[in-house]
Scaffold this motif. Sequence first.
Motif, PDB file in Angstrom:
ATOM      1  N   GLU A  12       0.679  -1.224   0.049  1.00 48.86           N
ATOM      2  CA  GLU A  12       0.107  -0.036  -0.116  1.00 48.86           C
ATOM      3  C   GLU A  12       0.698   1.275  -0.149  1.00 48.86           C
ATOM      4  O   GLU A  12       0.632   2.114  -0.682  1.00 48.86           O
ATOM      5  CB  GLU A  12      -1.027  -0.094   1.225  1.00 48.86           C
ATOM      6  CG  GLU A  12      -1.790  -1.119   1.122  1.00 48.86           C
ATOM      7  CD  GLU A  12      -2.781  -1.449   2.427  1.00 48.86           C
ATOM      8  OE1 GLU A  12      -2.957  -0.571   3.365  1.00 48.86           O
ATOM      9  OE2 GLU A  12      -3.298  -2.444   2.656  1.00 48.86           O
ATOM     10  N   THR A  82       2.493  -6.918   7.779  1.00 51.90           N
ATOM     11  CA  THR A  82       0.969  -7.047   7.757  1.00 51.90           C
ATOM     12  C   THR A  82       0.331  -5.662   8.098  1.00 51.90           C
ATOM     13  O   THR A  82      -0.890  -5.449   7.614  1.00 51.90           O
ATOM     14  CB  THR A  82       0.650  -7.962   8.757  1.00 51.90           C
ATOM     15  OG1 THR A  82       0.942  -7.819  10.065  1.00 51.90           O
ATOM     16  CG2 THR A  82       1.089  -9.524   8.173  1.00 51.90           C
ATOM     17  N   ALA A  86      -1.205  -6.100   2.161  1.00 53.20           N
ATOM     18  CA  ALA A  86      -2.060  -7.116   2.015  1.00 53.20           C
ATOM     19  C   ALA A  86      -1.247  -8.113   1.475  1.00 53.20           C
ATOM     20  O   ALA A  86      -0.417  -7.942   0.730  1.00 53.20           O
ATOM     21  CB  ALA A  86      -3.373  -6.614   1.607  1.00 53.20           C
TER      22      ALA A  86
END
Length: 114
Positions: A12, A82, A86
């Motif tokens: 991300e 984590t 993802a």
Amino acid sequence: MTAYGIAHIRPETVNEDVLEYIERIQSTMEPFEGRFLVHGAEVEVMEGPFPGTVVVVGFPDMARARAWYASPAYQALIPLRTRHMAGEVILVEGVPADYDAGRTAAALRAAAGL
């Protein structure tokens, strides 16, 4: 028989946690003779959707792959990854040097009665 740790990661954002994870992971694998086989490479998608990237780590055997994943050193790093990425992580055993897919197909045919 060689074993592999395979991760399908969908990053991300790159931040301090992610960078620390990347900086420290190598040292967690070394006691178990693990080494990166694929890391940071761009994937060339040939079929279906595949968001993200893939990481492949090789170990001499499944016992060492499991021991690495369960090690306190690696377990301490997992949250760094984590919380920001993802993905799925699996361990899988490779095939022997003399593996023949035709023999596998024959065994499946016999088992299915085909």
